[in-house]
Write a protein that holds these residues in place. Sequence first.
Motif, mmCIF file in Angstrom:
data_model
loop_
_atom_site.group_PDB
_atom_site.id
_atom_site.type_symbol
_atom_site.label_atom_id
_atom_site.label_comp_id
_atom_site.label_asym_id
_atom_site.label_seq_id
_atom_site.Cartn_x
_atom_site.Cartn_y
_atom_site.Cartn_z
ATOM 1 N N LYS A 179 3.555 -16.102 -7.819
ATOM 2 C CA LYS A 179 4.971 -15.849 -7.761
ATOM 3 C C LYS A 179 5.600 -15.028 -8.906
ATOM 4 N N PHE A 180 6.113 -14.153 -8.496
ATOM 5 C CA PHE A 180 7.047 -13.239 -9.411
ATOM 6 C C PHE A 180 6.402 -12.194 -10.228
ATOM 7 N N VAL A 181 4.946 -12.345 -10.158
ATOM 8 C CA VAL A 181 3.889 -11.426 -10.933
ATOM 9 C C VAL A 181 3.991 -10.030 -10.593
ATOM 10 N N ARG A 182 4.591 -9.228 -11.302
ATOM 11 C CA ARG A 182 4.798 -7.648 -10.894
ATOM 12 C C ARG A 182 4.026 -7.122 -12.180
ATOM 13 N N LEU A 183 3.328 -5.888 -11.755
ATOM 14 C CA LEU A 183 2.684 -5.114 -12.872
ATOM 15 C C LEU A 183 3.614 -3.913 -13.398
ATOM 16 N N ASP A 184 3.494 -3.583 -14.471
ATOM 17 C CA ASP A 184 4.361 -2.475 -15.071
ATOM 18 C C ASP A 184 4.161 -1.310 -14.419
ATOM 19 N N GLY A 185 4.936 -0.825 -13.450
ATOM 20 C CA GLY A 185 4.821 0.517 -12.724
ATOM 21 C C GLY A 185 5.205 1.744 -13.606
ATOM 22 N N LYS A 186 4.876 2.736 -13.180
ATOM 23 C CA LYS A 186 5.732 4.035 -13.995
ATOM 24 C C LYS A 186 7.134 3.853 -13.909
ATOM 25 N N SER A 187 7.892 4.289 -14.761
ATOM 26 C CA SER A 187 9.092 4.306 -14.737
ATOM 27 C C SER A 187 9.733 4.866 -13.299
ATOM 28 N N GLY A 188 10.506 4.335 -12.628
ATOM 29 C CA GLY A 188 11.171 4.975 -11.547
ATOM 30 C C GLY A 188 10.283 4.346 -10.327
ATOM 31 N N SER A 189 9.159 3.697 -10.398
ATOM 32 C CA SER A 189 8.740 3.182 -9.173
ATOM 33 C C SER A 189 9.469 1.841 -8.805
ATOM 34 N N ASN A 210 -5.474 1.097 -0.449
ATOM 35 C CA ASN A 210 -4.586 2.352 -0.648
ATOM 36 C C ASN A 210 -5.451 3.084 -1.737
ATOM 37 N N GLU A 211 -5.196 4.300 -1.771
ATOM 38 C CA GLU A 211 -5.625 5.116 -3.026
ATOM 39 C C GLU A 211 -4.316 5.131 -3.884
ATOM 40 N N GLY A 212 -4.561 5.165 -5.194
ATOM 41 C CA GLY A 212 -3.537 5.041 -6.166
ATOM 42 C C GLY A 212 -4.017 4.470 -7.676
ATOM 43 N N GLU A 213 -2.979 3.968 -8.250
ATOM 44 C CA GLU A 213 -3.125 3.313 -9.755
ATOM 45 C C GLU A 213 -4.142 2.270 -9.521
ATOM 46 N N GLY A 214 -4.162 1.641 -8.627
ATOM 47 C CA GLY A 214 -4.877 0.385 -8.564
ATOM 48 C C GLY A 214 -4.176 -0.937 -9.405
ATOM 49 N N ILE A 215 -5.257 -1.782 -9.695
ATOM 50 C CA ILE A 215 -4.822 -2.999 -10.209
ATOM 51 C C ILE A 215 -5.763 -3.229 -11.544
ATOM 52 N N PRO A 216 -5.297 -3.568 -12.827
ATOM 53 C CA PRO A 216 -6.263 -3.768 -13.774
ATOM 54 C C PRO A 216 -7.179 -5.199 -13.470
ATOM 55 N N ALA A 217 -8.525 -5.212 -13.693
ATOM 56 C CA ALA A 217 -9.395 -6.183 -13.563
ATOM 57 C C ALA A 217 -8.700 -7.539 -13.748
ATOM 58 N N ALA A 222 0.772 -1.193 -0.017
ATOM 59 C CA ALA A 222 -0.131 -0.086 0.145
ATOM 60 C C ALA A 222 0.992 1.308 -0.027
ATOM 61 N N VAL A 223 1.971 1.263 0.640
ATOM 62 C CA VAL A 223 3.031 2.498 0.904
ATOM 63 C C VAL A 223 3.750 2.270 -0.497
ATOM 64 N N ARG A 224 4.102 1.495 -1.047
ATOM 65 C CA ARG A 224 5.056 1.319 -2.304
ATOM 66 C C ARG A 224 4.187 1.949 -3.497
ATOM 67 N N TYR A 225 2.955 1.133 -3.668
ATOM 68 C CA TYR A 225 2.064 1.471 -4.947
ATOM 69 C C TYR A 225 1.112 2.257 -4.668
ATOM 70 N N GLY A 226 0.704 3.034 -3.576
ATOM 71 C CA GLY A 226 -0.268 3.683 -3.325
ATOM 72 C C GLY A 226 0.122 5.149 -3.691
ATOM 73 N N ARG A 227 -0.644 6.131 -3.944
ATOM 74 C CA ARG A 227 -0.447 7.454 -4.291
ATOM 75 C C ARG A 227 0.157 8.109 -3.079
#
Length: 220
Positions: free
Chosen positions: A132-142, A116-123, A89-94
Motif C-alpha cells: 500500500k502507498f508505495v510509489r516510485l520516484d518518477g521523473k518530475s512532472g510524471s 509496457n515499454e518504458g522506464e520499468g521498475i528497479p529489481a 501501463a499507460v501512465r508509467y509506460g513510454r
Amino acid sequence: MERNINYILSMSEKYLHYPKLDAGKITLSRRTCEILPEVIEHALEGEQKQILSRSMKVNIIGQKLLTRLTMFVDPEMMWVVFSNLISNAVRYGREGGVIQVGFKKTAEEYEFSVLNEGEGIPAEMLSAVFQKFVRLDGKSGSPRGAGLGLFNAKEIVELHGGSIRAESEQGKWANFVITFPRIRVEPEAGEAAADPGTHEAEETERPAREGGAEEKEKVP
Ligand SMILES: Nc1ncnc2c1ncn2[C@@H]1O[C@H](COP(=O)(O)OP(=O)(O)OP(=O)(O)O)[C@@H](O)[C@H]1O
Ligand SMILES: [Mg+2]
C-alpha cells in the motif's frame, strides 16, 4: 475536459471498491463470464482516451484462446485488476510505446500479462510495488497516483486463488504477470450454460479434474 470527467468517473468507479478491499471485507460475486469482452476489452475501453493521448498501441497476444475463454470469477473485481494494470501501463509506460496484453494456458494454469515499454521498475522494488502507498520516484512532472492499485490487484487476484508478480528490464519494459490455477477459476461443466446471475460468491474448493492436454500458443 470530457477526458478529465471520464477519467474521474472511471477512477471513482474503481475506488468505490477500495474501502471494502482495504478492510478485508470483500466477498466475490463469482459467475461464469467471458473474460475478453467483459473484463479485458472493457478495461481497455476505459483507458482508450489516455492510450490515444499518449500515442500508445495495444497488442493482444493469445487473442484466439482468449476469445473463447470463460472463467468462474467476479468480473467486476477482475475489471478492477485489469483497469489498474492497464492504467499503470499507460501512465508509467513510454509515450508512443506498445502495451501488450497476453494470455496463455497450460494444463494447470491460466496466465495473463500486461507489459509496457518504458522506464520499468528497479529489481529491489519488484515486490514492494504491491504494498500500500508505495510509489516510485518518477521523473518530475510524471503523474502520481494513490499507490493503491497494485495492492488491491494483489488482494483480488489472491481471493480468486491466483498470484501476481512484477518483472522488469530497467530502462526497457515492465511486465505484470497473473497466474490462476485452472482448478480455481474454471466453470464447472454445465455452469457456462447456466444463468450467469445465479452464482454467488463462495470460495469453494473444486475437486480435481482429470485431463486437460497442454495447449500452447506461439508468442511472437
Ligand atoms: N508499469 C509500470 N511501470 C513502471 N512503474 C510502475 C508500473 N506500474 C506501477 N509502477 C510503480 O508502482 C507504483 C505503485 O503502483 P500502483 O498502481 O499501486 O499505484 P499508483 O498507480 O501510484 O496509484 P493508483 O493505482 O492507486 O491510482 C506506481 O506509483 C509506480 O511508481
Ligand atoms: Mg496504479
